[in-house]
Design an enzyme around this catalytic site. Sequence first.
Site, PDB file in Angstrom:
ATOM      1  N   SER A  57     -20.044  -5.214 -28.350  1.00 23.49           N
ATOM      2  CA  SER A  57     -19.318  -4.328 -29.264  1.00 23.49           C
ATOM      3  C   SER A  57     -18.543  -5.099 -30.326  1.00 23.49           C
ATOM      4  O   SER A  57     -18.139  -4.533 -31.334  1.00 23.49           O
ATOM      5  CB  SER A  57     -18.333  -3.460 -28.475  1.00 23.49           C
ATOM      6  OG  SER A  57     -17.291  -4.265 -27.927  1.00 23.49           O
ATOM      7  N   GLY A  58     -18.288  -6.382 -30.074  1.00 27.69           N
ATOM      8  CA  GLY A  58     -17.448  -7.158 -30.976  1.00 27.69           C
ATOM      9  C   GLY A  58     -16.027  -7.295 -30.472  1.00 27.69           C
ATOM     10  O   GLY A  58     -15.225  -8.014 -31.052  1.00 27.69           O
ATOM     11  N   GLY A  59     -15.712  -6.610 -29.343  1.00 28.25           N
ATOM     12  CA  GLY A  59     -14.416  -6.775 -28.724  1.00 28.25           C
ATOM     13  C   GLY A  59     -14.384  -8.041 -27.891  1.00 28.25           C
ATOM     14  O   GLY A  59     -15.405  -8.713 -27.686  1.00 28.25           O
ATOM     15  N   VAL A  60     -13.202  -8.375 -27.373  1.00 26.28           N
ATOM     16  CA  VAL A  60     -13.043  -9.614 -26.617  1.00 26.28           C
ATOM     17  C   VAL A  60     -13.907  -9.616 -25.361  1.00 26.28           C
ATOM     18  O   VAL A  60     -14.618 -10.586 -25.070  1.00 26.28           O
ATOM     19  CB  VAL A  60     -11.558  -9.819 -26.237  1.00 26.28           C
ATOM     20  CG1 VAL A  60     -11.396 -11.040 -25.339  1.00 26.28           C
ATOM     21  CG2 VAL A  60     -10.710  -9.977 -27.495  1.00 26.28           C
ATOM     22  N   ASP A  61     -13.889  -8.513 -24.601  1.00 31.57           N
ATOM     23  CA  ASP A  61     -14.571  -8.480 -23.313  1.00 31.57           C
ATOM     24  C   ASP A  61     -16.078  -8.673 -23.456  1.00 31.57           C
ATOM     25  O   ASP A  61     -16.677  -9.518 -22.785  1.00 31.57           O
ATOM     26  CB  ASP A  61     -14.283  -7.163 -22.599  1.00 31.57           C
ATOM     27  CG  ASP A  61     -12.805  -6.868 -22.492  1.00 31.57           C
ATOM     28  OD1 ASP A  61     -12.013  -7.826 -22.554  1.00 31.57           O
ATOM     29  OD2 ASP A  61     -12.437  -5.687 -22.355  1.00 31.57           O
ATOM     30  N   SER A  62     -16.694  -7.879 -24.308  1.00 30.66           N
ATOM     31  CA  SER A  62     -18.147  -7.974 -24.453  1.00 30.66           C
ATOM     32  C   SER A  62     -18.552  -9.292 -25.106  1.00 30.66           C
ATOM     33  O   SER A  62     -19.608  -9.845 -24.799  1.00 30.66           O
ATOM     34  CB  SER A  62     -18.690  -6.788 -25.261  1.00 30.66           C
ATOM     35  OG  SER A  62     -18.252  -6.837 -26.605  1.00 30.66           O
ATOM     36  N   SER A  63     -17.717  -9.815 -25.992  1.00 29.95           N
ATOM     37  CA  SER A  63     -18.047 -11.067 -26.670  1.00 29.95           C
ATOM     38  C   SER A  63     -18.008 -12.243 -25.709  1.00 29.95           C
ATOM     39  O   SER A  63     -18.876 -13.126 -25.739  1.00 29.95           O
ATOM     40  CB  SER A  63     -17.082 -11.309 -27.838  1.00 29.95           C
ATOM     41  OG  SER A  63     -17.203 -10.285 -28.802  1.00 29.95           O
ATOM     42  N   GLU A  92       4.433 -10.917  -6.137  1.00 31.68           N
ATOM     43  CA  GLU A  92       3.350 -11.032  -7.112  1.00 31.68           C
ATOM     44  C   GLU A  92       3.704 -10.499  -8.491  1.00 31.68           C
ATOM     45  O   GLU A  92       3.021 -10.810  -9.477  1.00 31.68           O
ATOM     46  CB  GLU A  92       2.094 -10.320  -6.591  1.00 31.68           C
ATOM     47  CG  GLU A  92       2.158  -8.799  -6.553  1.00 31.68           C
ATOM     48  CD  GLU A  92       2.747  -8.245  -5.258  1.00 31.68           C
ATOM     49  OE1 GLU A  92       2.449  -7.086  -4.923  1.00 31.68           O
ATOM     50  OE2 GLU A  92       3.517  -8.969  -4.595  1.00 31.68           O
ATOM     51  N   CYS A 131       5.201  -6.175   1.829  1.00 32.38           N
ATOM     52  CA  CYS A 131       5.612  -4.765   1.897  1.00 32.38           C
ATOM     53  C   CYS A 131       4.881  -4.064   3.044  1.00 32.38           C
ATOM     54  O   CYS A 131       5.215  -4.269   4.207  1.00 32.38           O
ATOM     55  CB  CYS A 131       5.363  -4.088   0.550  1.00 32.38           C
ATOM     56  SG  CYS A 131       6.272  -2.541   0.335  1.00 32.38           S
ATOM     57  N   TYR A 132       3.881  -3.237   2.772  1.00 27.54           N
ATOM     58  CA  TYR A 132       3.134  -2.571   3.837  1.00 27.54           C
ATOM     59  C   TYR A 132       2.560  -3.599   4.806  1.00 27.54           C
ATOM     60  O   TYR A 132       2.552  -3.395   6.031  1.00 27.54           O
ATOM     61  CB  TYR A 132       2.010  -1.733   3.221  1.00 27.54           C
ATOM     62  CG  TYR A 132       1.178  -0.963   4.225  1.00 27.54           C
ATOM     63  CD1 TYR A 132       1.527   0.322   4.612  1.00 27.54           C
ATOM     64  CD2 TYR A 132       0.035  -1.526   4.781  1.00 27.54           C
ATOM     65  CE1 TYR A 132       0.764   1.024   5.533  1.00 27.54           C
ATOM     66  CE2 TYR A 132      -0.734  -0.834   5.705  1.00 27.54           C
ATOM     67  CZ  TYR A 132      -0.372   0.441   6.075  1.00 27.54           C
ATOM     68  OH  TYR A 132      -1.122   1.135   6.983  1.00 27.54           O
ATOM     69  N   GLY A 187       0.823  -1.203   0.000  1.00 26.88           N
ATOM     70  CA  GLY A 187       0.000   0.000   0.000  1.00 26.88           C
ATOM     71  C   GLY A 187       0.851   1.244   0.000  1.00 26.88           C
ATOM     72  O   GLY A 187       2.041   1.194   0.337  1.00 26.88           O
ATOM     73  N   LYS A 225      -7.231  -9.360 -18.860  1.00 32.45           N
ATOM     74  CA  LYS A 225      -7.525  -9.641 -20.266  1.00 32.45           C
ATOM     75  C   LYS A 225      -7.111 -11.045 -20.688  1.00 32.45           C
ATOM     76  O   LYS A 225      -7.876 -11.744 -21.373  1.00 32.45           O
ATOM     77  CB  LYS A 225      -6.834  -8.604 -21.156  1.00 32.45           C
ATOM     78  CG  LYS A 225      -7.029  -8.824 -22.650  1.00 32.45           C
ATOM     79  CD  LYS A 225      -8.455  -8.537 -23.092  1.00 32.45           C
ATOM     80  CE  LYS A 225      -8.702  -7.046 -23.128  1.00 32.45           C
ATOM     81  NZ  LYS A 225     -10.009  -6.709 -23.743  1.00 32.45           N
ATOM     82  N   HIS A 263       8.027  -7.682  -3.450  1.00 33.98           N
ATOM     83  CA  HIS A 263       6.733  -8.006  -4.068  1.00 33.98           C
ATOM     84  C   HIS A 263       6.837  -9.312  -4.859  1.00 33.98           C
ATOM     85  O   HIS A 263       7.293  -9.323  -6.006  1.00 33.98           O
ATOM     86  CB  HIS A 263       6.290  -6.868  -4.993  1.00 33.98           C
ATOM     87  CG  HIS A 263       5.840  -5.652  -4.255  1.00 33.98           C
ATOM     88  ND1 HIS A 263       4.530  -5.466  -3.868  1.00 33.98           N
ATOM     89  CD2 HIS A 263       6.521  -4.568  -3.812  1.00 33.98           C
ATOM     90  CE1 HIS A 263       4.422  -4.312  -3.219  1.00 33.98           C
ATOM     91  NE2 HIS A 263       5.618  -3.749  -3.172  1.00 33.98           N
TER      92      HIS A 263
END
Length: 525
Positions: free
Chosen positions: A237-243, A185, A96-97, A69, A381, A183
């Site tokens: 929309s035809g993008g990856v996320d909405s599809s 991660e 860390c924090y 943080g 993504k 870190h």
Amino acid sequence: MPFPKEASAAKPKDLPQRPIIVLDFGSQYTQLIARRLRELEVYAEILPCTAGTRAVLAKNPAGVILSGGPASVSSRGAPMLPEGLLETGLPVLGICYGMQLLALLHGGRVSPSKKREYGHAEVSVTADDPLFAGLSRKLKVWMSHGDGAERLRNGFKVLARTDAAPYAAIGDREKRWYGVQFHPEVAHTPEGAKLLENFARRICGHEGRWTMSSFLEDSVRRIREQVGEGRVVCALSGGVDSSVTAALLARAVGKNLSCVCVDTGLGRLGDREFVREVFGGLGVKVKIVDASALFLRRLAGVRDPERKRKIIGRSFIEVFEAEARRIRGARFLAQGTLYPDVIESVSVHGPSALIKSHHNVGGLPKRMKLELVEPLRALFKDEVRRLGRELGLPQTLLGRHPFPGPGLAVRILSSVAKENLDILRRADAIFQEELRSRGHYDKVWQAFAVLLPVKTVGVMGDERTHDQVIALRSVQSADGMTADWSPLPHDLLARASGRIVSEVRGVNRVVYDITSKPPGTIEWE
């Protein structure tokens, strides 16, 4: 090819029972901790650091990780652990924090480091402990801290150190409390995933296996619980996320899904045709609503990027509400919101910093008539693409580069007019064509063109010109949270530049953006 048949709702035994809980203290990398664990097939959930111990225990966790943080643990008002958490007997790993909190709360002392560490460092492991089982004795790690522990008490022992941080890792093996100053991660700590796995498997005793297949089944169950018999309108929309969102909804609610593609006039060249072709082949009906005139009218003369996002967000919802009124029983709006949208828009889990708003996150009007369904908001993504493959979506869709929700409006760094959209749309298409023809499209995370708000002098056909400038942008990234600019071949850039200047009327200069994220963002606005 139709969508796979509906899956039955996941049974309780199929779902993760004992997650690792990540408490968010405001780090921009909090979600990366959960993501690394998921990659290790360890189920993880994030809660804000303000969540009480009761909320943590309600998840029946196997262990708890305290994120990093931006605050100093000794500052007034610094976020603290939920009261009573350390008395639960749960294993705890502070990063860390989070490590500094553990040290401070157990009689130790934390103060500004004499030599702050930011970036690459080498940690020497000085003790045998399950946390470092199978790891190198000399670890390459990523440090980012100005404070550090100076004194340990109450059973904590030093497990690792650097020249600048004598307490680079600490632990109380009996209580199963651990802290690391670095870190694990981030990708810059090559053996960090193994350390997280040691904490989850060896120290917490986590035995479950969480996969994208199990996420799919869990998501289907959650969607069905949320929407019941209601009808869902999906913004496609035809993008990856909405599809992927549409495919997931089709799996969960079947015929109760109505997909609507709003043509805002701000999309890429051929987007409308792409949606028809792909989803027609998948057996999903899509209604396309041409609202381009509305969006262009409302964006006329608007230059401020945040105002653009707010206008697009309000207009987008209005169009959907109007469309939903024509759909009997429509109560829900599904969107492909991802975690980077959330963490860069609003502080959801903890006190992380706001970077920008997104039209489908921070820009939504307060009063909505449709309830949101956002099944992907915990994913990055690349995880969404994995989910898409689980759902049977074609690679031609899953391989598409990310595209901003506000569309080309935030790639025109001036007012959004049809003439500017036409210029940018064609320039962007040429850049994509050249990337594909040279085999580089699938090698980069995202590539696009930006229309700059300046005009430059040029000479074309022995005549003086005073035309616009296109900036090309290409980045390499794993998750969109950080990114490096792509060192594309010079001849590829030269051909793209030559074609844009020759084929796009109104452009006489092309430049290439070589800024990484941070300090910049991937998009220009």
